[in-house]
Motif scaffolding. Sequence first.
Motif, PDB file in Angstrom:
ATOM      1  N   THR A   1       0.841  -1.201   0.000  1.00  0.00           N
ATOM      2  CA  THR A   1       0.000   0.000   0.000  1.00  0.00           C
ATOM      3  C   THR A   1       0.872   1.246   0.000  1.00  0.00           C
ATOM      4  O   THR A   1       0.624   2.194  -0.756  1.00  0.00           O
ATOM      5  N   CYS A   2       1.899   1.231   0.824  1.00  0.00           N
ATOM      6  CA  CYS A   2       2.818   2.376   0.871  1.00  0.00           C
ATOM      7  C   CYS A   2       3.642   2.474  -0.406  1.00  0.00           C
ATOM      8  O   CYS A   2       3.807   3.555  -0.965  1.00  0.00           O
ATOM      9  N   MET A   3       4.145   1.336  -0.864  1.00  0.00           N
ATOM     10  CA  MET A   3       5.037   1.342  -2.022  1.00  0.00           C
ATOM     11  C   MET A   3       4.286   1.610  -3.320  1.00  0.00           C
ATOM     12  O   MET A   3       4.807   2.280  -4.199  1.00  0.00           O
ATOM     13  N   ARG A   4       3.057   1.138  -3.440  1.00  0.00           N
ATOM     14  CA  ARG A   4       2.308   1.369  -4.683  1.00  0.00           C
ATOM     15  C   ARG A   4       1.934   2.836  -4.850  1.00  0.00           C
ATOM     16  O   ARG A   4       1.914   3.344  -5.969  1.00  0.00           O
ATOM     17  N   GLY A   5       1.624   3.488  -3.779  1.00  0.00           N
ATOM     18  CA  GLY A   5       1.247   4.895  -3.876  1.00  0.00           C
ATOM     19  C   GLY A   5       2.408   5.791  -4.252  1.00  0.00           C
ATOM     20  O   GLY A   5       2.228   6.817  -4.904  1.00  0.00           O
TER      21      GLY A   5
END
Length: 131
Positions: free
Chosen positions: A98-102
Amino acid sequence: MMTDSDVAISMFERIGGSATIDRLVERFYERMDTLPEAKVIRAMHADDLGLIRDVLKRYLTEWTGGPRLYSVEKGHPRLRQRHIGFAIGDGERDAWLTCMRGAPEETVADAAARQDLDKALSGLADWMRNR
């Protein structure tokens, strides 16, 4: 005789090089610090994220095909071994993603490169599960 089309362009180059890696890592850790769904992985990190930010920048630079900034200092990444002390299951993987995709959504202009990067990062995150 080689032509330009014969030379593979690295992911590092496709996403925009060092400047993009720097912005991507900054956004990743900002998201980790602020998103409620990231609390589980934020708790696994030190209060001060300065050192780990630098390590991730060097790792991602090399991992995407840029200059060898990580292995010359730290040796082989051995990611699973380095993370074995942390319980990483589906929830932790999903929080990290979630953090890395954003972050690339906000930093990588090339949609095709962003999609390829996401696929590679998803595979990496899935492989890191140890629970």
